[in-house]
Design a protein around this motif. Structure first.
Motif, PDB file in Angstrom:
ATOM      1  N   LEU A   1       0.821  -1.206   0.000  1.00  0.00           N
ATOM      2  CA  LEU A   1       0.000   0.000   0.000  1.00  0.00           C
ATOM      3  C   LEU A   1       0.856   1.258   0.000  1.00  0.00           C
ATOM      4  N   THR A   2       2.002   1.194   0.660  1.00  0.00           N
ATOM      5  CA  THR A   2       2.865   2.371   0.785  1.00  0.00           C
ATOM      6  C   THR A   2       4.307   2.003   0.451  1.00  0.00           C
ATOM      7  N   PRO A   3       4.572   1.561  -0.786  1.00  0.00           N
ATOM      8  CA  PRO A   3       5.944   1.187  -1.147  1.00  0.00           C
ATOM      9  C   PRO A   3       6.868   2.396  -1.108  1.00  0.00           C
ATOM     10  N   GLY A   4       8.130   2.161  -0.769  1.00  0.00           N
ATOM     11  CA  GLY A   4       9.103   3.234  -0.678  1.00  0.00           C
ATOM     12  C   GLY A   4       9.273   3.970  -2.002  1.00  0.00           C
ATOM     13  N   GLY A   5       9.389   5.286  -1.915  1.00  0.00           N
ATOM     14  CA  GLY A   5       9.621   6.089  -3.104  1.00  0.00           C
ATOM     15  C   GLY A   5       8.374   6.502  -3.849  1.00  0.00           C
ATOM     16  N   LEU A   6       7.211   6.024  -3.426  1.00  0.00           N
ATOM     17  CA  LEU A   6       5.974   6.382  -4.103  1.00  0.00           C
ATOM     18  C   LEU A   6       5.469   7.726  -3.568  1.00  0.00           C
ATOM     19  N   ALA A   7       5.128   8.627  -4.463  1.00  0.00           N
ATOM     20  CA  ALA A   7       4.671   9.951  -4.068  1.00  0.00           C
ATOM     21  C   ALA A   7       3.411   9.856  -3.214  1.00  0.00           C
ATOM     22  N   PRO A   8       3.291  10.679  -2.156  1.00  0.00           N
ATOM     23  CA  PRO A   8       2.102  10.635  -1.298  1.00  0.00           C
ATOM     24  C   PRO A   8       0.797  10.778  -2.080  1.00  0.00           C
ATOM     25  N   ARG A   9       0.796  11.617  -3.110  1.00  0.00           N
ATOM     26  CA  ARG A   9      -0.421  11.797  -3.903  1.00  0.00           C
ATOM     27  C   ARG A   9      -0.828  10.482  -4.563  1.00  0.00           C
ATOM     28  N   VAL A  10       0.148   9.720  -5.072  1.00  0.00           N
ATOM     29  CA  VAL A  10      -0.145   8.441  -5.728  1.00  0.00           C
ATOM     30  C   VAL A  10      -0.647   7.429  -4.703  1.00  0.00           C
TER      31      VAL A  10
END
Length: 271
Positions: free
Chosen positions: A158-167
Motif C-alpha cells: 500500500l505504501t511502497p518506498g519512493g511512491l509519491a504521497p499523492r499516488v
C-alpha cells in the motif's frame, strides 16, 4: 478440494475448439461426420476428457477453416504436454499467457490473491502501475460475470518506498471504492506476521477445479498437482487468519486516502 479432470491446457483447448466450431455455424455432429469420428469422441475432445493427437487436431482445425501455420500454432501450443500438472510461462507478455489469465479470470468462481510487495494488477491505478513498472488489469472488473475476489495485501504494497504521497492516496481511494463491490473482499496483513513472500493466486473454476498461479516476476507457473493445491489452500487460510478484518482494512484504506479527514496516518492495525 478435489482433483480436476481435465487439465488446465486440455480444458482451455476444449473450450477454444468448441468456440471455433460454433463460429463456423456447422453442427458438432456434422463436424464429427466429416472427420469420420464418433460423435462421443468429439465430445470428449471438447470436454478435455480425452487427448487429441496433433494429426487429428490438425484435421479438425482445417475442417473449421484454420489453414495457416500461424493460426494453428495457438491450438498446438495448448495441446503440447496437455496432461502435465504444471505449466511454465516464460514471459508475462506472451499472448498465450495473457489469454489464459483472461479466461481464468472470467470463468473462475473464486480467486484468492496474495501479493506481498506490490498490489495485484486488477487493483492498481495507472500511476501506481507506472511507478512500480507493472501493468494494471482493471478491465477484469468490467466483465458481466465476476468471480468472488479475495485480495490479501500488505502494508508494504500500500505504501511502497519512493511512491509519491499523492499516488499513495489516490491508490488507497481507488482500493476503498473497489472494496465496496459485492464480489471484492480486501484484507490487509499486518507487518509483523508476514511469513511468505511469493505472490500467488488460488483459482477455482466450477467445471475445472482448483489450481495455483505463481507470479515469478517475468515468468509464471500454473500448478495443478493436488498436493500443491492443498498446500497453498492451507497457506491462504493461514494468511487470511492473520489479516485485520475487511471492515478494519477499509478503515485503513480510508485513512491512507485522506489522513486529514480521518485524523489518522494509517498507524497500527487493529482487528
Amino acid at each position: 478440494m478435489t482433483s480436476r479432470i481435465p487439465s488446465l491446457r486440455s480444458w482451455l483447448l476444449g473450450r477454444r475448439l468448441r468456440h471455433l466450431i460454433d463460429s463456423t455455424g456447422i453442427a458438432h455432429r456434422d463436424i464429427a461426420d466429416r472427420l469420420n469420428w464418433h460423435r462421443s469422441d468429439l465430445s470428449r475432445f471438447l470436454n478435455g476428457q480425452r487427448g487429441i493427437p496433433n494429426p487429428e487436431l490438425g484435421l479438425l482445425l482445417f475442417t473449421c477453416g484454420v489453414a495457416t501455420r500461424a493460426q494453428r500454432q495457438h491450438y498446438l501450443a495448448l495441446n503440447a504436454d496437455a496432461r502435465r500438472e504444471e505449466w511454465w510461462h516464460d514471459g508475462h507478455d506472451s499472448p498465450l499467457f495473457i489469454q489464459t489469465l483472461d479466461e481464468l479470470e472470467t470463468q473462475a468462481d473464486t480467486i484468492v490473491s496474495f501479493t506481498p510487495g506490490v498490489l495485484p494488477a486488477p487493483l492498481q491505478t495507472d500511476e501506481y502501475a507506472a511507478a512500480m513498472g507493472t501493468t494494471a488489469r482493471r478491465h477484469v472488473f468490467d466483465q458481466p460475470t465476476q468471480p468472488n475476489w479475495h485480495f490479501v495485501v500488505t502494508r508494504e504494497s500500500l505504501t511502497p518506498g519512493g511512491l509519491a504521497p499523492r499516488v499513495v492516496q489516490e491508490q488507497a481511494r481507488h482500493l476503498f471504492w473497489e472494496s465496496t463491490r459485492r464480489s471484492v473482499r480486501i484484507q490487509v496483513v499486518p507487518h509483523t506476521v508476514l511469513s511468505h513472500d511469493i505472490p500467488f493466486r488460488l483459482i477455482t473454476v466450477a467445471e475445472h477445479g482448483s489450481l495455483v498461479h505463481l507470479d515469478l516476476g517475468n515468468s509464471a507457473l500454473f500448478l495443478e498437482n493436488q498436493r500443491a493445491i492443498d498446500r497453498y489452500s492451507t497457506l491462504a487460510d493461514k494468511l487470511i487468519g492473520t489479516c485485520v478484518s475487511a471492515d478494519r482494512s477499509r478503515d485503513l484504506l480510508a485513512a491512507l486516502a485522506d489522513p486529514v479527514v480521518t485524523g489518522s496516518g494509517g498507524g497500527e492495525e487493529g482487528r
